[in-house]
Design a protein around this motif. Structure first.
Motif, PDB file in Angstrom:
ATOM      1  N   ASP A  95      34.972  47.374  33.315  1.00  0.00           N
ATOM      2  CA  ASP A  95      36.065  48.153  33.889  1.00  0.00           C
ATOM      3  C   ASP A  95      37.414  47.592  33.451  1.00  0.00           C
ATOM      4  O   ASP A  95      38.445  47.888  34.063  1.00  0.00           O
ATOM      5  N   PHE A  96      37.387  46.763  32.392  1.00  0.00           N
ATOM      6  CA  PHE A  96      38.579  46.157  31.792  1.00  0.00           C
ATOM      7  C   PHE A  96      39.212  45.076  32.668  1.00  0.00           C
ATOM      8  O   PHE A  96      40.296  44.594  32.366  1.00  0.00           O
ATOM      9  N   SER A  97      38.563  44.683  33.750  1.00  0.00           N
ATOM     10  CA  SER A  97      39.085  43.647  34.634  1.00  0.00           C
ATOM     11  C   SER A  97      38.766  42.268  34.055  1.00  0.00           C
ATOM     12  O   SER A  97      37.892  42.126  33.194  1.00  0.00           O
ATOM     13  N   PRO A  98      39.463  41.229  34.522  1.00  0.00           N
ATOM     14  CA  PRO A  98      39.130  39.867  34.086  1.00  0.00           C
ATOM     15  C   PRO A  98      37.693  39.481  34.413  1.00  0.00           C
ATOM     16  O   PRO A  98      37.078  38.699  33.691  1.00  0.00           O
ATOM     17  N   PHE A  99      37.135  40.055  35.498  1.00  0.00           N
ATOM     18  CA  PHE A  99      35.767  39.722  35.891  1.00  0.00           C
ATOM     19  C   PHE A  99      34.757  40.323  34.916  1.00  0.00           C
ATOM     20  O   PHE A  99      33.736  39.723  34.614  1.00  0.00           O
ATOM     21  N   ALA A 100      35.071  41.517  34.415  1.00  0.00           N
ATOM     22  CA  ALA A 100      34.213  42.140  33.407  1.00  0.00           C
ATOM     23  C   ALA A 100      34.261  41.353  32.102  1.00  0.00           C
ATOM     24  O   ALA A 100      33.247  41.175  31.425  1.00  0.00           O
ATOM     25  N   LEU A 101      35.435  40.883  31.734  1.00  0.00           N
ATOM     26  CA  LEU A 101      35.569  40.070  30.519  1.00  0.00           C
ATOM     27  C   LEU A 101      34.797  38.765  30.659  1.00  0.00           C
ATOM     28  O   LEU A 101      34.144  38.302  29.717  1.00  0.00           O
ATOM     29  N   ILE A 204      18.290  44.168  29.439  1.00  0.00           N
ATOM     30  CA  ILE A 204      18.925  43.450  30.539  1.00  0.00           C
ATOM     31  C   ILE A 204      20.352  43.959  30.691  1.00  0.00           C
ATOM     32  O   ILE A 204      20.975  44.389  29.711  1.00  0.00           O
ATOM     33  N   ILE A 205      20.855  43.930  31.925  1.00  0.00           N
ATOM     34  CA  ILE A 205      22.241  44.291  32.220  1.00  0.00           C
ATOM     35  C   ILE A 205      22.984  43.021  32.631  1.00  0.00           C
ATOM     36  O   ILE A 205      22.486  42.238  33.448  1.00  0.00           O
ATOM     37  N   VAL A 206      24.160  42.813  32.049  1.00  0.00           N
ATOM     38  CA  VAL A 206      25.017  41.702  32.452  1.00  0.00           C
ATOM     39  C   VAL A 206      26.327  42.302  32.950  1.00  0.00           C
ATOM     40  O   VAL A 206      27.000  43.026  32.210  1.00  0.00           O
ATOM     41  N   LEU A 207      26.694  42.038  34.184  1.00  0.00           N
ATOM     42  CA  LEU A 207      27.910  42.628  34.718  1.00  0.00           C
ATOM     43  C   LEU A 207      28.591  41.671  35.688  1.00  0.00           C
ATOM     44  O   LEU A 207      27.957  40.772  36.239  1.00  0.00           O
ATOM     45  N   GLY A 208      29.897  41.868  35.869  1.00  0.00           N
ATOM     46  CA  GLY A 208      30.677  40.943  36.670  1.00  0.00           C
ATOM     47  C   GLY A 208      31.045  41.500  38.021  1.00  0.00           C
ATOM     48  O   GLY A 208      30.903  42.692  38.293  1.00  0.00           O
TER      49      GLY A 208
END
Length: 376
Positions: A95-101, A204-208
Motif C-alpha cells: 500500500d506504499f506505506s513504510p510497513f509495506a516496504l 507464499i504471501i509476505v505482507l506488513g
C-alpha cells in the motif's frame, strides 16, 4: 477405580476405533466408543470425530497399548513422505506505506534464498459506477472517468516510487539479480489478493502491518483477513521488525497434535532450510485435566524429531491458562525470532492480533508471524 471416562484416542474411521477397542478389551481394559451419533452402517468416515474412551485409572496402560499397536501396524494417520512444493513465486501486497516496504525487504531476502520470483501487487480502489445507457452503448460521466484516471495515475506513481526505494535497498544488499514484477489491480485489497492466490500459482504471501488504523487490529484488518483466509502460507511482518540474517534462527511452532501439523511442519522446514535453524515445537496446555498431554507431546516428538537430520528441534509443553501469555513468556525465555501456527488456531490468531488481548510484547518487539492454512 474411578468411573470417570477419559478419551485416549481419536479416529477418522469407525472400523479403526473398533479394531483398537478389540486390542484393549483383549488386554482386560474396558473401553467404549463415542461416535457422536454417527452410525457405522451409514457412514464409515467420521473426520476424526470418533473417540475411544477408558476409565481414568486405565489411561496409562491404555496409552501404552495404543502406542505399541501404532508402532507395530502404523499410526491411524500416516503422513505422506513427499515434501511440499518448493517456493517459486512470492506475493507481496503493498500500500506504499513504510510497513509495506519493510515487508518487501523481507520478501527480497526470501526470494534470494529460494531463487523465487517476487510479485508486488497494489490494489487501488475502483468504485462501481452506474453508466448511462444510450442506443445500446454506455457512457460514463466525465467527472467519474476523470476520478478513475486520477486514482490509477496516483497508483502508478506510487508503484514507481516504491520499486525505486526497494531497488535501492536491493542494490545495497547485492540482491539485484532477483526477478521482480509489479501489478496494479482495481479492487478491494483483501478480495484482490485472495483471488490472485486462488487463480495463480503463488507459494507464499509476505505482507506488513498497516499502520494507518490501529483501532481494530495492530496488523491491520486487511492483513488479518488474508492470514485467516489465504490457502497458502502468510508471513506477516510487524511494524518494528527489522530484517537480520538470523531471522529464521529460532522458530516457535505451536501445535495441538492434529493433522494440520504434518503439512505445516513440512512447509515450515521447506521455508527455513537450508539456513541454520532451531525449531521449538510447543503445545500450550490451558487446562489441568489433560492426563495425556505429555504422552501426546512425546509421541509427536518421536514422529518428527530428526526429520530432517540437519534441523534441530525441541518439543516443549507449556502450562498456562492463557495461550497468549504462555507464548509471551516462552518467547522471552527462548529469544524466539518467528512465531508459526496454523489457521486451525483461529482463536489464538485473533488473540495475538487484537490489542485488547495481546499485550506489549507483540506491540514493541519485532516478532513476525508465519501462518499456514489448515484444511480441518
Amino acid at each position: 477405580m474411578s468411573d470417570k471416562l477419559v478419551t485416549v484416542a481419536r479416529f477418522s474411521y469407525l472400523h479403526r476405533a473398533y479394531l483398537m477397542k478389540g486390542w484393549l478389551d483383549s488386554s482386560g481394559i474396558e473401553s467404549c466408543i463415542l461416535n457422536q451419533g454417527l452410525r457405522y452402517a451409514i457412514r464409515s468416515e467420521a473426520q476424526n470425530r470418533v473417540e475411544l474412551q477408558v476409565r481414568e485409572g486405565d489411561v496409562e496402560k491404555a496409552l501404552e497399548i495404543i502406542d505399541q499397536v501404532n508402532k507395530k501396524y502404523g499410526p491411524e494417520f500416516q503422513e505422506p513422505d513427499d515434501m511440499v512444493a518448493a517456493i517459486r513465486r512470492i506475493l507481496v501486497p503493498i500500500d506504499f506505506s513504510p510497513f509495506a516496504l519493510n515487508a518487501a525487504r523481507y520478501a527480497v531476502h526470501l526470494a534470494k534464498q529460494k531463487q523465487a520470483e517476487l510479485v508486488l501487487v497494489h490494489a487501488f480502489f475502483n468504485p462501481i459506477v452506474s453508466p448511462w445507457g444510450y442506443d445500446n452503448t454506455y457512457i460514463y460521466p466525465s467527472s467519474v472517468t476523470d476520478a478513475l484516471n486520477e486514482i490509477e495515475e496516483h497508483a502508478t506513481r506510487g508503484m514507481t516510487k516504491f520499486v525505486s526505494d526497494l531497488r535501492q535497498y536491493m542494490e545495497g544488499k547485492d540482491l539485484l539479480d532477483i526477478t521482480l514484477t509489479t501489478r496494479l489491480v482495481g479492487g478491494i485489497a483483501e478480495e484482490t489478493i485472495l483471488e490472485l492466490v486462488e487463480n495463480e500459482n503463488f507459494d507464499i504471501i509476505v505482507l506488513g502491518a498497516k499502520g494507518k488504523s490501529r483501532s481494530d487490529y495492530w496488523y491491520g484488518s486487511v492483513t488479518a483477513k488474508i492470514m485467516q483466509k489465504a490457502k497458502i502460507p502468510v508471513l506477516a511482518i510487524p511494524e518494528n521488525s527489522i530484517y537480520k540474517e538470523e531471522m529464521f534462527k529460532r522458530v516457535m511452532y505451536t501445535t495441538n497434535f492434529d493433522k494440520s501439523d504434518g503439512p505445516a511442519i513440512r512447509m515450515l522446514l521447506n521455508i527455513v532450510r537450508p539456513l541454520d535453524v532451531h525449531i521449538y515445537v510447543v503445545h500450550i496446555d490451558t487446562t489441568d485435566e489433560n492426563p495425556f498431554a505429555k504422552y501426546d507431546l512425546t509421541h509427536f516428538k518421536e514422529k518428527y524429531a530428526g526429520i530432517p537430520e540437519d534441523v534441530s528441534m525441541d518439543f516443549d509443553l507449556i502450562k498456562n491458562d492463557n495461550q497468549v501469555k504462555g507464548i509471551e513468556q516462552y518467547i522471552k525465555e527462548k529469544e524466539i525470532d518467528i512465531i508459526s501456527l496454523t489457521t486451525h488456531k483461529r482463536n489464538l490468531i485473533t488473540s495475538i492480533l487484537r490489542p485488547s488481548v495481546a499485550r506489549e510484547l507483540f506491540f514493541q518487539t519485532s516478532i513476525p508471524l508465519l501462518v499456514f492454512h489448515s484444511k480441518d
